[in-house]
Design a protein around this motif. Structure first.
Motif, short mmCIF file in Angstrom:
data_model
loop_
_atom_site.label_atom_id
_atom_site.label_comp_id
_atom_site.label_asym_id
_atom_site.label_seq_id
_atom_site.Cartn_x
_atom_site.Cartn_y
_atom_site.Cartn_z
N GLN A 61 -5.45 112.30 -28.83
CA GLN A 61 -4.14 112.90 -28.60
C GLN A 61 -3.58 113.47 -29.91
N PRO A 62 -2.61 114.39 -29.82
CA PRO A 62 -1.99 114.90 -31.04
C PRO A 62 -1.36 113.76 -31.85
N GLY A 63 -1.55 113.82 -33.16
CA GLY A 63 -0.97 112.80 -34.02
C GLY A 63 -1.86 112.49 -35.21
N ASN A 99 1.18 119.76 -32.96
CA ASN A 99 2.05 120.57 -32.10
C ASN A 99 3.51 120.51 -32.54
N ARG A 100 3.74 120.10 -33.80
CA ARG A 100 5.10 120.02 -34.31
C ARG A 100 5.57 121.37 -34.86
N ASN A 101 6.81 121.70 -34.63
CA ASN A 101 7.51 122.78 -35.35
C ASN A 101 6.80 124.13 -35.27
N SER A 136 12.31 129.80 -31.84
CA SER A 136 12.85 130.22 -33.14
C SER A 136 13.64 129.11 -33.81
N LYS A 137 13.98 128.05 -33.06
CA LYS A 137 14.77 126.94 -33.61
C LYS A 137 13.89 125.79 -34.10
N ASN A 138 12.57 125.98 -34.08
CA ASN A 138 11.66 124.88 -34.35
C ASN A 138 11.45 124.56 -35.83
N ILE A 139 11.94 125.40 -36.71
CA ILE A 139 11.79 125.11 -38.14
C ILE A 139 12.79 124.03 -38.53
N PRO A 140 12.35 122.91 -39.11
CA PRO A 140 13.28 121.81 -39.42
C PRO A 140 14.33 122.21 -40.45
N ASP A 141 15.52 121.63 -40.32
CA ASP A 141 16.59 121.89 -41.29
C ASP A 141 16.14 121.54 -42.71
N ARG A 159 3.19 127.15 -37.86
CA ARG A 159 4.08 125.99 -37.88
C ARG A 159 4.50 125.64 -39.30
N ILE A 160 5.64 124.95 -39.41
CA ILE A 160 6.15 124.44 -40.68
C ILE A 160 6.18 122.91 -40.55
N VAL A 161 5.36 122.21 -41.33
CA VAL A 161 5.20 120.76 -41.13
C VAL A 161 5.32 120.03 -42.48
N PRO A 162 5.72 118.75 -42.47
CA PRO A 162 5.89 118.00 -43.72
C PRO A 162 4.56 117.81 -44.46
N LYS A 163 4.63 117.84 -45.78
CA LYS A 163 3.44 117.55 -46.58
C LYS A 163 3.08 116.07 -46.48
N ILE A 164 4.09 115.21 -46.47
CA ILE A 164 3.87 113.77 -46.42
C ILE A 164 4.68 113.19 -45.27
#
Length: 382
Positions: free
Chosen positions: A187-189, A209-211, A271-276, A374-379
């Motif tokens: 599964q995704p993760g 599948n994030r962001n 378009s709202k999927n980029i984290p603040d 996608r824009i995802v955290p490095k850590i």
């Protein structure tokens, strides 16, 4: 004649006494009566020379401090022989790197063998590193296919467990790479990689599948719905996550050719999927996407404008060369490099403008496919 023999005998006897006395005097003048010994082990940084070590990790340079060490010929850590360099061996100090190879037999001993055959042992465990997972060649791999995980310290036996609890079949193990067959039920993760020396969770997601801000599932935006592949044919790359974008045409020198994107109201909820936090602290994030080049990306440029209020901003240019040789690969770009190309942006709860275009020097004979921008955290925060 007897007198001469007596004189010679007396001379030899005296010489022997003098030599023996000299030898004993020389030995007695050495520390510890000339016997090698280790006082302590320390780090080699002169600014931290008083930092003593009771253990060390693989590949670490250490200083062995003691007396009468100058005749050292071999040094072993467990059953692994270290490399010695003569200029780094003195009577009181030996500089040596702990071997990186994993030991077969572990006794937690540092052993020095000297030229006269004597052996000196010292209690000194070597810390065996737990796995280090850095990236996957492609973060999207179908069940039954082989995923390649990169990192370090992959000491057999290795297990790779996917989110959901399914373990993959290990196909090949190298020190810096593991190939694993993706199991049904993955599964995704995050993935978990485990050896006898520890386990670690990846900082990336498998089938991430994030962001996602451009997915083509369904197509949204202003430009080039004709690039979207919904039902791959025999000539198309296999789908990895639903629809994808394929550009198969010549891109002229400095031609401005939109690939995907548009304003927030055209892109829709995606378009709202980029984290603040990505807008506020782009240095903590990556821009990622999957790429398949059936022909090399060897000319022109791809420009990104991601996470902005409108199209009146600069663009980040992602330059060639890049060639996946017909396989899907995950491209990773530090997001702060992208945002450095235009003015600092503000958080916008209504969504963001996106633009991805071809525009650069040189004609490109293009056959490139894209998915999962996608824009995802490095850590991943624990």
């Amino acid at each position: 004649m007897q007198k001469i023999y007596r004189s010679i005998l007396l001379f030899i006897l005296c010489a022997g006494i003098v030599a023996g006395y000299s030898s004993c005097t020389k030995k007695d003048s050495l520390p510890n009566n000339g016997e090698p010994s280790i006082t302590y082990v320390r780090v080699t940084d002169p600014l931290a020379a008083d930092s003593l070590l009771v253990e060390a990790g693989q590949g670490i340079l250490i200083a062995i401090v003691g007396v009468n060490l100058g005749d050292a010929k071999e040094i072993w850590f467990n059953d692994q022989k270290a490399s010695l360099t003569l200029p780094y061996i003195t009577a009181t100090t030996i500089l040596v790197s702990v071997p990186s190879q994993i030991p077969t037999e572990v006794d937690n001993k540092l052993k020095i063998i000297f030229g006269n055959g004597k052996k000196l042992e010292y209690n000194f465990p070597v810390k065996i590193s737990k796995p280090l997972v850095t990236r996957m060649d492609c973060e999207y791999v179908a069940s039954g296919d082989i995923a390649t995980i990169n990192g370090d310290f992959f000491y057999a036996p290795v297990t790779v467990t996917f989110n959901g609890g399914a373990a993959g079949e290990i196909v090949e193990v190298k020190d810096k790479q593991v190939k694993v067959r993706v199991p049904a039920g993955a599964q995704p993760g995050q993935i978990t990689v485990k050896t006898n020396f520890g386990e670690v969770l990846s900082d990336f997601w498998f089938r991430d599948n994030r962001n996602i801000f451009i997915s083509s599932d369904p197509f949204t935006g202003w430009w080039n719905s004709g690039f979207v592949v919904s039902n791959p044919g025999a000539d198309d790359p296999a789908a990895i996550n639903g629809n994808y974008i394929r550009v198969k045409q010549t891109v002229s020198n400095w031609q401005w050719m939109e690939l995907a994107g548009g304003p927030a109201d055209a892109m829709g909820p995606i378009s709202k999927n980029i984290p603040d936090e990505a807008i506020q602290k782009p240095e903590n994030y990556y821009l990622k996407f999957e790429l398949n080049t059936k022909k090399p990306y060897n000319n022109n440029a791809i420009k990104f404008c991601v996470g902005v209020a409108d199209g009146d901003h600069g663009d980040y240019s992602w330059l060639p060369p890049y060639d996946t040789k017909g396989a899907w690969q995950t491209v990773i770009i530090p997001y702060e490099e992208v945002t450095a190309a235009y003015p600092k942006q503000s958080v916008n709860p209504n969504g963001y403008y996106t633009r991805i275009v071809f525009s650069g020097p040189g004609e490109l004979n293009c056959d490139m496919s894209f998915d999962n921008f996608r824009i995802v955290p490095k850590i991943i925060k624990k």
